[in-house]
Scaffold this motif. Sequence first.
Motif, PDB file in Angstrom:
ATOM      1  N   VAL A  39      41.244  44.782  57.232  1.00  0.00           N
ATOM      2  CA  VAL A  39      41.062  43.623  58.104  1.00  0.00           C
ATOM      3  C   VAL A  39      40.191  42.547  57.476  1.00  0.00           C
ATOM      4  CG1 VAL A  39      41.530  44.825  60.267  1.00  0.00           C
ATOM      5  CG2 VAL A  39      39.185  44.721  59.415  1.00  0.00           C
ATOM      6  N   ASP A  40      39.248  42.946  56.603  1.00  0.00           N
ATOM      7  CA  ASP A  40      38.510  41.919  55.876  1.00  0.00           C
ATOM      8  C   ASP A  40      37.980  42.464  54.562  1.00  0.00           C
ATOM      9  OD1 ASP A  40      35.900  42.048  58.325  1.00  0.00           O
ATOM     10  OD2 ASP A  40      35.827  43.002  56.381  1.00  0.00           O
ATOM     11  N   VAL A  41      37.680  41.508  53.667  1.00  0.00           N
ATOM     12  CA  VAL A  41      37.211  41.858  52.327  1.00  0.00           C
ATOM     13  C   VAL A  41      36.027  40.986  51.955  1.00  0.00           C
ATOM     14  CG1 VAL A  41      39.550  42.477  51.613  1.00  0.00           C
ATOM     15  CG2 VAL A  41      38.684  40.219  51.046  1.00  0.00           C
ATOM     16  N   TYR A  42      35.194  41.524  51.103  1.00  0.00           N
ATOM     17  CA  TYR A  42      34.166  40.735  50.445  1.00  0.00           C
ATOM     18  C   TYR A  42      34.239  41.092  48.970  1.00  0.00           C
ATOM     19  CZ  TYR A  42      29.975  38.311  49.159  1.00  0.00           C
ATOM     20  OH  TYR A  42      29.109  37.435  48.568  1.00  0.00           O
ATOM     21  N   ALA A  43      34.510  40.124  48.127  1.00  0.00           N
ATOM     22  CA  ALA A  43      34.714  40.378  46.709  1.00  0.00           C
ATOM     23  C   ALA A  43      33.737  39.581  45.862  1.00  0.00           C
ATOM     24  CB  ALA A  43      36.146  40.009  46.318  1.00  0.00           C
ATOM     25  N   ALA A  44      33.327  40.195  44.779  1.00  0.00           N
ATOM     26  CA  ALA A  44      32.486  39.523  43.789  1.00  0.00           C
ATOM     27  C   ALA A  44      33.047  39.848  42.411  1.00  0.00           C
ATOM     28  CB  ALA A  44      31.039  39.990  43.903  1.00  0.00           C
ATOM     29  N   GLY A  45      32.776  38.971  41.470  1.00  0.00           N
ATOM     30  CA  GLY A  45      33.261  39.207  40.116  1.00  0.00           C
ATOM     31  C   GLY A  45      32.306  38.631  39.095  1.00  0.00           C
ATOM     32  N   ASP A  52      36.065  39.561  34.326  1.00  0.00           N
ATOM     33  CA  ASP A  52      36.355  40.800  33.625  1.00  0.00           C
ATOM     34  C   ASP A  52      35.907  42.024  34.408  1.00  0.00           C
ATOM     35  OD1 ASP A  52      33.537  41.435  32.895  1.00  0.00           O
ATOM     36  OD2 ASP A  52      33.731  39.657  31.669  1.00  0.00           O
ATOM     37  N   THR A  53      35.101  41.822  35.433  1.00  0.00           N
ATOM     38  CA  THR A  53      34.613  42.911  36.271  1.00  0.00           C
ATOM     39  C   THR A  53      34.620  42.430  37.716  1.00  0.00           C
ATOM     40  OG1 THR A  53      33.158  43.633  34.478  1.00  0.00           O
ATOM     41  CG2 THR A  53      32.680  44.490  36.679  1.00  0.00           C
ATOM     42  N   GLY A  54      35.077  43.296  38.612  1.00  0.00           N
ATOM     43  CA  GLY A  54      35.104  42.922  40.022  1.00  0.00           C
ATOM     44  C   GLY A  54      34.739  44.093  40.916  1.00  0.00           C
ATOM     45  N   ALA A  55      34.182  43.759  42.057  1.00  0.00           N
ATOM     46  CA  ALA A  55      33.855  44.753  43.080  1.00  0.00           C
ATOM     47  C   ALA A  55      34.262  44.196  44.432  1.00  0.00           C
ATOM     48  CB  ALA A  55      32.361  45.071  43.067  1.00  0.00           C
ATOM     49  N   VAL A  56      34.835  45.058  45.258  1.00  0.00           N
ATOM     50  CA  VAL A  56      35.321  44.640  46.568  1.00  0.00           C
ATOM     51  C   VAL A  56      34.850  45.633  47.631  1.00  0.00           C
ATOM     52  CG1 VAL A  56      37.360  44.103  47.949  1.00  0.00           C
ATOM     53  CG2 VAL A  56      37.404  43.699  45.488  1.00  0.00           C
ATOM     54  N   ARG A  79      48.446  40.303  49.783  1.00  0.00           N
ATOM     55  CA  ARG A  79      47.612  39.541  50.718  1.00  0.00           C
ATOM     56  C   ARG A  79      46.141  39.941  50.563  1.00  0.00           C
ATOM     57  NH1 ARG A  79      48.735  40.425  56.253  1.00  0.00           N
ATOM     58  NH2 ARG A  79      47.599  38.497  56.690  1.00  0.00           N
ATOM     59  N   ILE A  80      45.886  41.235  50.362  1.00  0.00           N
ATOM     60  CA  ILE A  80      44.509  41.703  50.158  1.00  0.00           C
ATOM     61  C   ILE A  80      43.957  41.107  48.867  1.00  0.00           C
ATOM     62  CG2 ILE A  80      43.051  43.730  49.760  1.00  0.00           C
ATOM     63  CD1 ILE A  80      45.193  45.293  51.480  1.00  0.00           C
ATOM     64  N   SER A 129      37.582  35.161  48.561  1.00  0.00           N
ATOM     65  CA  SER A 129      36.227  35.644  48.801  1.00  0.00           C
ATOM     66  C   SER A 129      35.333  35.443  47.579  1.00  0.00           C
ATOM     67  CB  SER A 129      36.270  37.129  49.177  1.00  0.00           C
ATOM     68  OG  SER A 129      34.973  37.638  49.327  1.00  0.00           O
ATOM     69  N   ARG A 130      35.837  35.806  46.416  1.00  0.00           N
ATOM     70  CA  ARG A 130      35.039  35.644  45.192  1.00  0.00           C
ATOM     71  C   ARG A 130      34.728  34.178  44.924  1.00  0.00           C
ATOM     72  NH1 ARG A 130      35.600  34.096  39.952  1.00  0.00           N
ATOM     73  NH2 ARG A 130      37.857  33.834  40.104  1.00  0.00           N
ATOM     74  N   ARG A 131      35.727  33.332  45.046  1.00  0.00           N
ATOM     75  CA  ARG A 131      35.536  31.915  44.740  1.00  0.00           C
ATOM     76  C   ARG A 131      34.623  31.222  45.755  1.00  0.00           C
ATOM     77  NH1 ARG A 131      38.920  30.404  40.718  1.00  0.00           N
ATOM     78  NH2 ARG A 131      40.704  31.743  40.314  1.00  0.00           N
ATOM     79  N   GLU A 132      34.768  31.592  47.035  1.00  0.00           N
ATOM     80  CA  GLU A 132      33.989  30.935  48.087  1.00  0.00           C
ATOM     81  C   GLU A 132      32.719  31.690  48.452  1.00  0.00           C
ATOM     82  OE1 GLU A 132      36.580  29.943  51.367  1.00  0.00           O
ATOM     83  OE2 GLU A 132      37.972  28.856  50.052  1.00  0.00           O
ATOM     84  N   ARG A 133      32.527  32.848  47.851  1.00  0.00           N
ATOM     85  CA  ARG A 133      31.335  33.680  48.090  1.00  0.00           C
ATOM     86  C   ARG A 133      31.108  33.952  49.571  1.00  0.00           C
ATOM     87  NH1 ARG A 133      27.586  33.899  43.589  1.00  0.00           N
ATOM     88  NH2 ARG A 133      28.552  32.862  41.819  1.00  0.00           N
ATOM     89  N   ARG A 134      32.189  34.485  50.201  1.00  0.00           N
ATOM     90  CA  ARG A 134      32.088  34.794  51.626  1.00  0.00           C
ATOM     91  C   ARG A 134      33.080  35.895  51.985  1.00  0.00           C
ATOM     92  NH1 ARG A 134      36.314  32.859  54.840  1.00  0.00           N
ATOM     93  NH2 ARG A 134      37.739  31.438  53.752  1.00  0.00           N
ATOM     94  N   PRO A 135      32.817  36.606  53.082  1.00  0.00           N
ATOM     95  CA  PRO A 135      33.816  37.561  53.557  1.00  0.00           C
ATOM     96  C   PRO A 135      35.067  36.803  54.005  1.00  0.00           C
ATOM     97  CG  PRO A 135      31.691  37.922  54.630  1.00  0.00           C
ATOM     98  CD  PRO A 135      31.600  36.622  53.892  1.00  0.00           C
ATOM     99  N   VAL A 136      36.227  37.408  53.799  1.00  0.00           N
ATOM    100  CA  VAL A 136      37.492  36.786  54.204  1.00  0.00           C
ATOM    101  C   VAL A 136      38.270  37.781  55.053  1.00  0.00           C
ATOM    102  CG1 VAL A 136      39.717  35.884  53.392  1.00  0.00           C
ATOM    103  CG2 VAL A 136      37.611  35.302  52.171  1.00  0.00           C
ATOM    104  N   ARG A 137      38.650  37.333  56.250  1.00  0.00           N
ATOM    105  CA  ARG A 137      39.497  38.159  57.108  1.00  0.00           C
ATOM    106  C   ARG A 137      40.925  38.070  56.600  1.00  0.00           C
ATOM    107  NH1 ARG A 137      37.377  40.694  60.922  1.00  0.00           N
ATOM    108  NH2 ARG A 137      39.273  40.952  62.116  1.00  0.00           N
ATOM    109  N   LEU A 138      41.619  39.184  56.613  1.00  0.00           N
ATOM    110  CA  LEU A 138      42.985  39.191  56.111  1.00  0.00           C
ATOM    111  C   LEU A 138      43.864  38.258  56.934  1.00  0.00           C
ATOM    112  CD1 LEU A 138      44.149  40.610  53.677  1.00  0.00           C
ATOM    113  CD2 LEU A 138      45.281  42.168  55.238  1.00  0.00           C
ATOM    114  N   ALA A 139      43.512  38.050  58.183  1.00  0.00           N
ATOM    115  CA  ALA A 139      44.279  37.146  59.040  1.00  0.00           C
ATOM    116  C   ALA A 139      44.283  35.710  58.502  1.00  0.00           C
ATOM    117  CB  ALA A 139      43.722  37.174  60.462  1.00  0.00           C
ATOM    118  N   GLU A 140      43.334  35.372  57.619  1.00  0.00           N
ATOM    119  CA  GLU A 140      43.296  34.033  57.020  1.00  0.00           C
ATOM    120  C   GLU A 140      44.393  33.836  55.971  1.00  0.00           C
ATOM    121  OE1 GLU A 140      39.414  32.605  55.654  1.00  0.00           O
ATOM    122  OE2 GLU A 140      38.509  34.273  56.763  1.00  0.00           O
TER     123      GLU A 140
END
Length: 193
Positions: free
Chosen positions: A42-48, A63-67, A167-168, A175-186
């Motif tokens: 339902v939602d993700v928060y990603a960093a890279g 080159d490295t990511g975490a979700v 979609r995920i 999320s990574r680019r905007e530095r925020r959680p993103v709901r999958l509904a978006e």
Amino acid sequence: RAVTSDQTPPSADYLPQSGGLYRDTLIHDFDVLRWVTGREVVDVYAAGSDAGPPMFRAADDVDTGAVLLTLDDGTLATATAARLNGAGYDVRMELAGELDQIVVGLDDRTPIASTEPTGPPAADKPWTGFVERFGPAYEAELTTFVQVVRGERANPCDGREALQALRIAEACDVSRRERRPVRLAEVPETLTS
């Protein structure tokens, strides 16, 4: 917890067309996470991080990511990926619950070692890449594909599962680019390029 690490990165020429770390690498983890749990993200928060070779920055990739993923029942899952793991190619998933904890993808070629004196040593011959690691799975997929084309069996994967994984991955990139959680509904259910 899903982990995917390549021993060596793809070529610099491949990176701009790869779709990025989330679409090219972690998309498989997103797909299997949904299959294993039977739940929807339902939602993700990603960093890279793009602290590795300059070719990742040049391709506007990491080159490295975490979700961190939240499933529809509140379960939390993590997925990490690295394009450069000198120890070897590593793909595995750990599942922890109230009664047990198990791991899929752990064998004598998994490129991890314990720092504990009595822990297991590093693998003698670690996996080097996805073709070597998943060769039998690719063969089974090709056999099934041919059977579907010949009309000998129904298609076990009609594209809807792949679309959900995409979609995920798209949500992770936002999320990574905007530095925020993103709901999958978006993320629209019909993606266009």
